[in-house]
Each structure stands twice: as structure tokens, then as C-alpha cells.
Design a protein around this motif. Structure first.
Motif, PDB file in Angstrom:
ATOM      1  N   ARG A 144      85.620  -0.972  26.567  1.00 45.98           N
ATOM      2  CA  ARG A 144      86.393  -1.413  25.402  1.00 45.98           C
ATOM      3  C   ARG A 144      86.325  -2.926  25.242  1.00 45.98           C
ATOM      4  O   ARG A 144      86.121  -3.444  24.133  1.00 45.98           O
ATOM      5  N   GLU A 202      86.101   1.352  17.103  1.00 47.81           N
ATOM      6  CA  GLU A 202      87.147   2.309  16.743  1.00 47.81           C
ATOM      7  C   GLU A 202      86.987   3.604  17.552  1.00 47.81           C
ATOM      8  O   GLU A 202      87.977   4.179  18.023  1.00 47.81           O
ATOM      9  N   LYS A 203      85.740   4.043  17.714  1.00 44.04           N
ATOM     10  CA  LYS A 203      85.501   5.243  18.519  1.00 44.04           C
ATOM     11  C   LYS A 203      85.939   5.013  19.961  1.00 44.04           C
ATOM     12  O   LYS A 203      86.563   5.886  20.583  1.00 44.04           O
ATOM     13  N   ARG A 240      88.134   2.826  20.928  1.00 44.60           N
ATOM     14  CA  ARG A 240      89.597   2.704  20.929  1.00 44.60           C
ATOM     15  C   ARG A 240      90.257   4.080  20.958  1.00 44.60           C
ATOM     16  O   ARG A 240      91.213   4.308  21.716  1.00 44.60           O
ATOM     17  N   GLU A 241      89.732   4.998  20.156  1.00 40.73           N
ATOM     18  CA  GLU A 241      90.281   6.350  20.133  1.00 40.73           C
ATOM     19  C   GLU A 241      90.113   7.031  21.494  1.00 40.73           C
ATOM     20  O   GLU A 241      91.030   7.697  21.983  1.00 40.73           O
ATOM     21  N   GLU A 242      88.935   6.851  22.085  1.00 38.77           N
ATOM     22  CA  GLU A 242      88.691   7.437  23.408  1.00 38.77           C
ATOM     23  C   GLU A 242      89.630   6.825  24.445  1.00 38.77           C
ATOM     24  O   GLU A 242      90.212   7.532  25.280  1.00 38.77           O
ATOM     25  N   TRP A 243      89.782   5.496  24.374  1.00 45.02           N
ATOM     26  CA  TRP A 243      90.674   4.806  25.320  1.00 45.02           C
ATOM     27  C   TRP A 243      92.107   5.303  25.170  1.00 45.02           C
ATOM     28  O   TRP A 243      92.792   5.547  26.165  1.00 45.02           O
ATOM     29  N   GLN A 244      92.577   5.460  23.931  1.00 50.72           N
ATOM     30  CA  GLN A 244      93.945   5.921  23.721  1.00 50.72           C
ATOM     31  C   GLN A 244      94.162   7.323  24.290  1.00 50.72           C
ATOM     32  O   GLN A 244      95.194   7.595  24.911  1.00 50.72           O
ATOM     33  N   LYS A 245      93.182   8.186  24.077  1.00 49.47           N
ATOM     34  CA  LYS A 245      93.295   9.547  24.619  1.00 49.47           C
ATOM     35  C   LYS A 245      93.355   9.508  26.148  1.00 49.47           C
ATOM     36  O   LYS A 245      94.189  10.184  26.761  1.00 49.47           O
TER      37      LYS A 245
END
Length: 295
Positions: free
Chosen positions: A130, A199-200, A202-207
Motif C-alpha cells: 500500500r 484504490e484496489k 486500499r480495498e484489499e487492505w481494508q478487508k
């Protein structure tokens, strides 16, 4: 039912910040340290119990305690010394139990550490990915903004010099403008692609962050439960030791109830008596004019 959840309260508006994650990890490290401290406490208590137990046994075996007593009191003292020996054995057994509990705490602590390490490695890789992409995106943004300024300057140069330069110079200005527009389009596409990639990520990191929070929360609940139960068990073991010791002391009390002053006195008299007749009164007699005292 618990309302506060790790997954809901350890975020930051800064995309590259790990403050929430770091806070959880610090708390888990503190928890692991606390487990180690309790584990060491049990080990130290085991040393104390073993030492005390051995000293009680040595005391009961080597230290005289009414060794010339007779009859019922002697039996009570024999029971007393035997039960003190038994109390010492009980403390040594407790020491072994405490060491076993300390080993269980160590195994639990290391097991949690091992499972946690897997999640930490995943999160470290995601954080690194990230942050790398964020830097690339910021660099793409910086380049895009620079290309925007270059295009604006090229346009201004064309308009500013429209009637002041030769045809050839004007062609150069238009060529430069075209180049800046092309460079701007390239940097714009690169910037958009970088933002999309970020953004992809970020989404993976949030999950993964949510999954990590849930895992860490479960671990913390398990740890609190385990330590609470271990402490409860420890106190129960101490209470059981007190009960068992009192049962041993009760044997001494029962023996003392059988101790009879009258019987012990009678036993001593019968065992060591020297006779029931005391010396008589002395007789006065004379022999050939001399006085003699006969006993």
C-alpha cells in the motif's frame, strides 16, 4: 453483549497510517508480557512451595520433638510429626502442580504468538504494498500537475507571442504545446491508472485490516479468558491445599482428643515405679553405752 469492536475503532483517515493497527499490536504484546509475568509468578511460587515443603519434611524427620514422651502424648506427638511431614509433601506436590500450570501458560502464550505471526506477516506485506503504491500515486500526481503547468505555460506562450514572432517560431510554439498536451495526456492516464491501482490495494487492505482486527479481538478474548481461568484454578489449588492441610491437622486434633493425662501418669508409674514403701522412722538404740540410730 459487547458493543465495542476492534474492527470499528482502530482506523485513521491517513491512508498510509498504521496507528490503529499499531495500537492493537502494542496491546497484544502487553498481554503476552502479562502472561509471561503470571507464568514467572507461578514458577517463583513453585520454588517457594518446594523449599518450604522440604524444610518441613527435614524438620519433622531431624528435629527432636518430645522424643522421651510416653504413652498417649507420645502417640499424639508421633502423629503430629507425621502430619507435618505430610503437609511438607503436600507443598512439594503443589509446587509440581504450579510448574505444570506455568508450562500450560507458556504453551498457550507461544501458540498465540505463532498464530498471530501469520496475520502480522500478511499485514506487513499489505502495508508495504500500500505504501509503495501510495508513493507511486503521489509521484504520478506530482508529474501530472507538472504537465498541467507545462501545458498552461505553452498555451500562454502561444497566445502571448501570437503576433510577435515569426511563422517558424510560432510553429515551434505550437509544436511545444502539442508536446505538452501529449505529455499531459500520458501523465493523466498514468495518474488515473495509479489511483485505480491504489484504490484496489486500499480495498484489499481494508478487508485484511478488518479480518486482522477480528482475529486479534478473538485472541484477546481468549487470552483474558485463559488468564482468568488460570488464576481461578491457581486460587482453587491454594484453597484445596489449605483444606488438605486442615484435614492433616484434624488428625492431630483427633489424636490429642485421645491423649489422657490420667493414663499417661498411670503408664509412667507402672513403667518406672521403684517401690511403694517409703523409709520408716529411725529407731533409737544403745549398745554398750553408745547411742545408735537404726533405719
Amino acid at each position: 453483549m459487547r458493543e465495542a469492536r476492534f474492527r470499528d475503532h482502530f482506523w485513521s483517515t491517513d491512508l498510509t497510517s498504521t496507528v490503529g493497527y499499531d495500537s492493537i499490536i502494542q496491546h497484544l504484546n502487553d498481554g503476552r508480557k502479562n502472561c509471561k509475568e503470571f507464568e514467572d509468578f507461578l514458577k517463583e511460587r513453585a520454588i517457594i512451595e518446594e523449599k518450604y515443603g522440604k524444610e518441613l519434611i527435614n524438620l519433622s524427620k531431624k528435629k527432636p520433638c518430645g522424643q522421651t514422651e510416653l504413652n498417649t502424648l507420645k502417640r499424639s506427638l508421633d502423629v503430629f510429626k507425621q502430619q507435618i511431614d505430610n503437609v511438607g509433601q503436600g507443598h512439594i506436590q503443589l509446587a509440581q502442580t504450579l510448574r505444570e500450570e506455568a508450562k500450560k501458560m507458556e504453551d498457550f502464550r507461544e501458540k498465540q504468538k505463532l498464530h498471530r505471526k501469520k496475520i502480522e506477516l500478511i499485514m506487513e506485506a499489505i502495508h508495504k504494498n500500500r505504501n509503495v503504491q501510495y508513493k507511486k500515486t503521489m509521484e504520478a500526481k506530482r508529474l501530472y500537475e507538472q504537465r498541467c503547468r507545462d501545458k498552461d505555460e505553452a498555451e500562454q506562450a502561444v497566445h502571448r507571442n501570437a503576433n510577435l514572432v515569426t511563422q517558424k517560431q510560432q510553429e515551434k510554439l505550437f509544436m511545444k504545446l502539442a508536446q505538452t498536451k501529449s505529455a499531459l495526456e500520458d501523465s493523466d492516464r498514468s495518474y488515473q491508472q495509479s489511483v485505480t491501482t491504489l484504490e484496489k490495494i486500499r480495498e484489499e487492505w481494508q478487508k485484511e485490516h478488518i479480518k486482522a482486527c477480528e482475529f486479534f479481538e478473538t485472541q484477546e478474548c481468549d487470552r483474558i479468558s485463559y488468564v482468568r481461568n488460570a488464576l481461578w484454578l491457581h486460587v482453587n489449588q491454594l484453597s484445596l491445599g489449605c483444606v488438605q492441610n486442615d484435614e492433616k491437622y484434624e488428625e492431630i486434633r483427633k489424636s490429642l482428643e485421645m491423649c489422657s493425662i490420667e493414663k499417661d501418669v498411670d503408664f509412667f508409674v507402672n513403667l518406672r515405679k521403684t517401690g511403694s514403701l517409703a523409709p520408716g522412722e529411725p529407731d533409737y538404740a544403745t549398745v554398750d553405752g553408745y547411742s545408735l540410730v537404726h533405719f
